[in-house]
Write a protein that holds these residues in place. Structure first.
Motif, short mmCIF file in Angstrom:
data_model
loop_
_atom_site.label_atom_id
_atom_site.label_comp_id
_atom_site.label_asym_id
_atom_site.label_seq_id
_atom_site.Cartn_x
_atom_site.Cartn_y
_atom_site.Cartn_z
N VAL A 144 0.73 -6.30 -6.47
CA VAL A 144 0.70 -6.38 -5.01
C VAL A 144 0.42 -4.97 -4.47
O VAL A 144 0.89 -3.98 -5.03
N PHE A 146 -1.21 -2.52 -0.80
CA PHE A 146 -1.61 -2.51 0.60
C PHE A 146 -3.12 -2.56 0.70
O PHE A 146 -3.82 -1.94 -0.10
N VAL A 147 -3.62 -3.27 1.70
CA VAL A 147 -5.05 -3.23 1.99
C VAL A 147 -5.24 -2.98 3.49
O VAL A 147 -4.34 -3.20 4.28
N ASP A 148 -6.44 -2.53 3.81
CA ASP A 148 -6.83 -2.24 5.19
C ASP A 148 -6.07 -1.03 5.75
O ASP A 148 -5.28 -0.41 5.06
N ARG A 149 -6.34 -0.71 7.00
CA ARG A 149 -5.78 0.52 7.54
C ARG A 149 -5.20 0.28 8.94
O ARG A 149 -5.47 -0.72 9.58
N ARG A 153 -3.11 -2.95 8.51
CA ARG A 153 -2.66 -2.81 7.13
C ARG A 153 -1.73 -3.97 6.77
O ARG A 153 -0.85 -4.33 7.56
N PHE A 158 -2.99 -9.50 -5.78
CA PHE A 158 -4.30 -9.56 -6.40
C PHE A 158 -4.30 -10.68 -7.42
O PHE A 158 -3.60 -10.60 -8.43
#
Ligand code: SF4
Ligand code: FES
Lengths: 210, 150
Positions: A144, A146-149, A153, A158
């Motif tokens: 697991v 973090f994605v994006d900003r 976020r 996965f």
């Protein structure tokens, strides 16, 4: 290890080098609230709920107790008007994201936080990083992350890794101060069930069932 | 996608974990996006968790996880360009390409993005195509600039 003398809420405390203010306070029975802190994980300092006031050479400043190391002759106040105000606003902000979090509700009560102060953005995750760090540091699986900003976020499982590892582990679930983690897993689980189980191509089409 | 080419890029950077971002940038500039197989390959060769690569690939705006067009069009919407008619420039680009900001056309020819400042306000309104600046551009010139792209 050398001994370090300091003062926390008027009590004299003897700590050893490398301890944080949260540890030192705990050793004399003073609890500093924490959310993103976990004994087994590397210091993170993400949520700032552990903010305390320290006096360095007479100057007061606000620091994060879970990462600030003990210093000789430091004067620490774990509750003060300033500290309480910071914690109150932080809780109010986090409640905008995770209004049903039990831990946040308890803190809201303590610091008089208004759960409706900010417009609701129910992302349910407060970005404490406990799940992500636990999986990486303790389990070393990195299932697991973090994605994006910025305000977009979010955590994400996965499928390639989670499909193999998570079913028998799920040790991160109880760490989450909100309900976001479990929800994300349930979502990911639905995506990662292997095609042969779901029948044919893995979608719900009636084309090629096994 | 040619996996050998990905390997070459990785080797050019000595398979160094610390060159991760540089490797991703190279792949991005060659393919105009980061295909999943490429990311898996990088993870495997550099021995870094895929979650960290995804974290980085979604954090920086320079990376894209969906295919991009061969030509990247950026229209500046910063304050200076805005007052000099950036919106009309953008409208003209949208008319010419048939796509909105953030989109890519079906032929993978153009991708369109708006940016908040290209740093050359005196030239406003500015459109950038594949890194080349077109300053003081008039909406009527847009079609011919874009027609020059193959
Ligand atoms: S899902 Fe929960 S544990 Fe994970 S970062 Fe968000 S709040 Fe923290
Ligand atoms: S507990 Fe200290 S910053 Fe979160």
């Amino acid at each position: 290890m050398s001994e370090i003398h300091l003062q926390i809420d008027g009590k004299d405390v003897v700590a050893s080098e490398g301890m944080t203010l949260v540890d030192a306070a705990k050793s004399v029975g003073i609890t500093i609230p924490t959310l993103c802190h976990h004994e087994k994980l590397e210091p993170y300092g993400g949520c700032r709920i552990c903010t305390v006031e320290v006096e360095v050479r007479g100057w007061p400043k606000l620091v994060a107790g879970c990462i600030y190391p003990v210093e000789k002759d430091l004067v620490v106040r774990t509750r003060s008007e300033k500290v309480d105000k910071v914690r109150k606003v932080l809780v109010e902000e986090m409640l905008a994201h995770a209004p049903d979090s039990e831990q946040l509700k308890v803190l809201a009560e303590e610091y008089g936080a208004d759960k409706d102060r900010f417009d609701k953005h129910p992302s349910f995750c407060i970005h404490c990083g406990l799940c992500v760090r636990y999986c990486a540091e303790i389990k070393k699986k990195h299932a697991v992350g973090f994605v994006d900003r910025g305000s977009n976020r979010e955590i994400s499982f996965f499928p390639e890794i989670a499909g193999k590892e998570c079913w028998d582990c799920k040790e991160c679930f109880p760490l989450c101060p909100t309900s976001a983690l479990q929800a994300a897993y349930v979502l990911a689980e639905s995506l990662m069930s292997p095609p042969e189980e779901a029948g044919g191509c893995g979608c719900s089409c009636s084309g090629h069932k096994k | 996608m040619d996996i050998k080419r990905i390997d070459e890029i990785i080797e050019k950077h000595d398979s160094e974990e610390s060159s991760l971002i540089q490797i991703l940038l190279d792949i991005q500039s060659e393919h105009h996006w980061l295909p999943k197989e490429a990311l898996n390959r990088v993870a495997e060769k550099l021995q870094v968790p895929l979650s960290r690569i995804q974290h980085i690939a979604t954090f920086y705006k320079a990376f894209s996880l969906v295919p991009k067009g061969r030509h990247e069009v950026h229209v500046c919407m910063g304050t200076a360009c805005h007052v000099r008619g950036a919106q009309r420039v953008l409208d003209a680009v949208q008319d010419a390409t048939g796509i909105k900001p953030g989109e890519t056309d079906a032929d993978l020819k153009f991708s369109l993005e708006t940016v908040n400042c290209l740093g050359c306000c005196a030239l406003g309104p500015v459109m950038e195509v594949d890194g080349k600046h077109h300053g003081n551009i008039a909406p009527s010139q847009i079609a011919s600039v874009l027609n020059n792209c193959d």
